[in-house]
Write an enzyme that holds these catalytic residues in place. Structure first.
Site, PDB file in Angstrom:
ATOM      1  N   HIS B  64      11.169  40.062  19.587  1.00 36.02           N
ATOM      2  CA  HIS B  64      11.173  41.423  19.058  1.00 36.02           C
ATOM      3  C   HIS B  64      11.936  41.460  17.735  1.00 36.02           C
ATOM      4  O   HIS B  64      12.957  40.773  17.567  1.00 36.02           O
ATOM      5  CB  HIS B  64      11.753  42.416  20.066  1.00 36.02           C
ATOM      6  N   ASP B  66      13.175  44.293  16.405  1.00 36.91           N
ATOM      7  CA  ASP B  66      14.115  45.407  16.271  1.00 36.91           C
ATOM      8  C   ASP B  66      15.515  45.026  16.733  1.00 36.91           C
ATOM      9  O   ASP B  66      15.714  43.999  17.402  1.00 36.91           O
ATOM     10  CB  ASP B  66      13.620  46.644  17.046  1.00 36.91           C
ATOM     11  N   ASP B  90      20.663  38.676  18.911  1.00 29.62           N
ATOM     12  CA  ASP B  90      19.591  39.382  19.648  1.00 29.62           C
ATOM     13  C   ASP B  90      18.720  40.161  18.680  1.00 29.62           C
ATOM     14  O   ASP B  90      18.978  41.318  18.426  1.00 29.62           O
ATOM     15  CB  ASP B  90      20.229  40.282  20.696  1.00 29.62           C
ATOM     16  N   GLU B 120      11.785  46.845  21.323  1.00 25.26           N
ATOM     17  CA  GLU B 120      12.165  46.275  22.615  1.00 25.26           C
ATOM     18  C   GLU B 120      13.474  46.871  23.112  1.00 25.26           C
ATOM     19  O   GLU B 120      13.703  46.944  24.304  1.00 25.26           O
ATOM     20  CB  GLU B 120      12.310  44.749  22.487  1.00 25.26           C
ATOM     21  N   GLU B 121      14.307  47.314  22.184  1.00 25.52           N
ATOM     22  CA  GLU B 121      15.673  47.737  22.548  1.00 25.52           C
ATOM     23  C   GLU B 121      15.746  49.187  23.017  1.00 25.52           C
ATOM     24  O   GLU B 121      16.842  49.712  23.217  1.00 25.52           O
ATOM     25  CB  GLU B 121      16.623  47.533  21.356  1.00 25.52           C
ATOM     26  N   GLU B 149      14.473  35.453  23.413  1.00 20.69           N
ATOM     27  CA  GLU B 149      15.685  36.214  23.733  1.00 20.69           C
ATOM     28  C   GLU B 149      16.881  35.260  23.826  1.00 20.69           C
ATOM     29  O   GLU B 149      16.731  34.080  24.135  1.00 20.69           O
ATOM     30  CB  GLU B 149      15.517  36.934  25.089  1.00 20.69           C
ATOM     31  N   HIS B 328      24.459  42.958  21.429  1.00 19.15           N
ATOM     32  CA  HIS B 328      24.748  44.397  21.361  1.00 19.15           C
ATOM     33  C   HIS B 328      26.222  44.687  21.087  1.00 19.15           C
ATOM     34  O   HIS B 328      26.640  45.832  21.199  1.00 19.15           O
ATOM     35  CB  HIS B 328      24.328  45.123  22.642  1.00 19.15           C
TER      36      HIS B 328
END
Lengths: 354, 354
Positions: B64, B66, B90, B120-121, B149, B328
């Site tokens: 992903h 994003d 990530d 995705e987030e 990932e 994150h």
């Protein structure tokens, strides 16, 4: 004599949701301004009316003029012996008794102080009674106080104290796919809630009144996100304690109950508290009221403003025509019979004293 | 060859917080549009790049584009062997590996499908991968899928399922001064929370991977007012279940655990659920990847989009350079060493196949 049900209906039809008591207070003031011998003092939206006959004793009758918000019940409606409407039970029927006594009993055996006060149904800090006690405590001196809160014609003696405590239990965050990396604060509540669920409350008997205590959770809240092990949970407890315990004793008791379930770092704080009031049933005026009218007497379990009078050194009890169990409901009502029974007892007490 | 850390930095410096992937997708599309033999398909903010060499097998690499919101870490910053910045772990380092492979491995031993997808987030319903699977499932056909990932260069096989359930337990309101007239719904949680606190999770081993399950409360909320016995409490549970159980089996299991603490009238409902993915480690391409690079293999405990590939019948695993434990966070970073180890393994797999 005045039809007290009709008078209550008249009071119900003057809207007086908390902080909007100006109109009803003005109306009561107008009614009492023509009564000979009454000294009226208005402070904010509170009104104090006093006789000054030099009697040996003074009785204070108090009631709040405000109501909770309208719930599709703003207008009084009579159905047989029941008067429905906002405030019928809590407590415009009690206000009607006070108003009728002030208007008609001009030669009482005791001096009388009538206290009509604002903002009882909202935060204690806004209380009109506190405003009066701060501004003119001298106006409220009396030998005994009767509060017209709904008791259905029973004398409810004193009142219990109430304490709210906020507990925080902590854990450690982690991803919920790997909870063993953290510690779930919500799960930590299990023991505490079990202790509350199985809590055995005291019921001390004081002057024949059984004050059944209570301790319980009234709020719980915790959680971070759906995929995070929660690291904090909050529980709010409410403790009702009998008037044989001071605030400090009651707090110590709650701490004893919950401490086994707390750990270093957890917190417990008293959010608010109000002490109780002893029953004072040995006071001659309360004895006369009970015995001459053959009143049922019981402990007041909820907290009421009698505690403020007790704190000011004035023996106080709750005595009103409304039914507390339907207070604050859309369908609240008052029964003609209860209203007239309370009137008869108050009328007798003021006319005859001890 | 390209410095993959520098390429990751270039990707980090193109902002792509969820729903703002247009620029980064256009940039990647620009890079790949000059690569001979790549068929590009852009659908929304998703980009699929495919070789069509007629190879016997096809590998799909997905990632992903994003990121979660900026947390004072928008710009890439190199510090020795670590590259800091939003999305470094990530998963823009994984995107860098895919992009470099697509640009440089023009004669792979297997056909390759590169899937760069958006959103995705955020909520699963907005997933760009779902958008692709809906619009053009044919574009995603493959023999095996690798999702970039963050796994720190470990092959994380399959993934566990995740289920969220909402329980409501009821009681009966009463005044807190008379709690015996009602029933405290919050107190009723005691047994349920104890069952969760002492829950013994399964750890089934599947193809050598230990899928340690979990069941826990992630939210609790209840309470009416400070003087009211609460008549309702809500608990949200999260269950992580190994891929040997179907969604229906997992739900039945949770119901078995909680039912002893529920009564008639209480409710339990599955709020959302996503099944797991089996490890598929017996697939020759995954075997080649693991054995030729001596990769550490373990179960993926969190849920990832490999489950979407598994649901589409494509064996899938997680394999990327980032470290999931710092994903994150404001200080997320990627290590040059992890990035280069993953690159070496992917490069080898694409050039040599089984």
């Amino acid at each position: 004599m005045t039809d007290l049900v009709a008078l209550t209906a008249e009071l119900v039809d003057i809207p007086s949701v908390s902080r909007n008591e100006a109109a009803i207070t003005a109306w009561i003031e107008g009614e009492l301004s023509v009564v000979p011998g009454l000294e009226l003092t208005r402070i904010g939206d509170n009104l104090v009316a006093r006789t000054n006959l030099g009697r040996a004793q003074r009785i204070l009758l108090a009631g709040h003029t405000d109501t909770v918000p309208v719930n599709d019940n703003a207008q009084a409606r009579l159905d047989g012996s029941r008067l429905y409407g906002l405030g019928t039970t809590d407590m415009k029927s009690g206000i009607a008794v006070m108003l009728e006594a002030a208007r008609t009993i001009t030669e009482p055996a005791v001096d009388v102080t009538y206290v009509f006060y604002a903002r009882e149904e909202i935060a204690a800090s806004e209380s009109g009674l506190l405003e009066l006690l701060d501004a003119r405590p001298d106006l409220l001196h009396a030998d005994v106080a009767l509060l017209g809160e709904p008791t259905d014609g029973v004398l409810e003696a004193g009142c219990q104290g109430t304490m709210r405590l906020r507990l925080e239990l902590f854990g450690e965050r982690a991803h919920t796919a790997r909870p063993w990396m953290g510690r779930n604060a919500i799960h930590r509540l299990a023991g505490l809630l079990e202790a509350l669920a199985t809590y055995e409350a005291r019921t001390p008997e004081i002057q024949g009144c059984a004050y059944r205590e209570a301790l319980q959770a009234v709020r719980v809240e915790g959680g971070v996100a759906a995929n995070v092990v929660p690291d904090q949970v909050e529980v709010v407890l409410n403790h009702r304690f009998a008037p044989d315990r001071s605030i400090a004793q009651a707090e110590a008791h709650v701490r004893d109950v919950v401490t086994p379930w707390l750990e270093d770092g957890d917190t417990i704080e008293v959010v608010d508290v109000a002490g109780g009031a002893p029953p004072s049933l040995d006071h001659p005026l309360l004895q006369a009221l009970v015995h001459r009218n053959d009143l049922e007497v019981r402990a007041k379990l909820g907290w009421t403003d009698v505690a403020r009078f007790a704190a000011a050194g004035i023996p106080a009890a709750n005595f009103g025509p409304g039914d507390a169990t339907i207070a604050h409901t859309a369908g609240e009502y008052v029964e003609r019979d209860a209203l007239e029974r309370v009137w008869v007892a108050v009328d007798d007490l003021l006319r005859n004293g001890c």
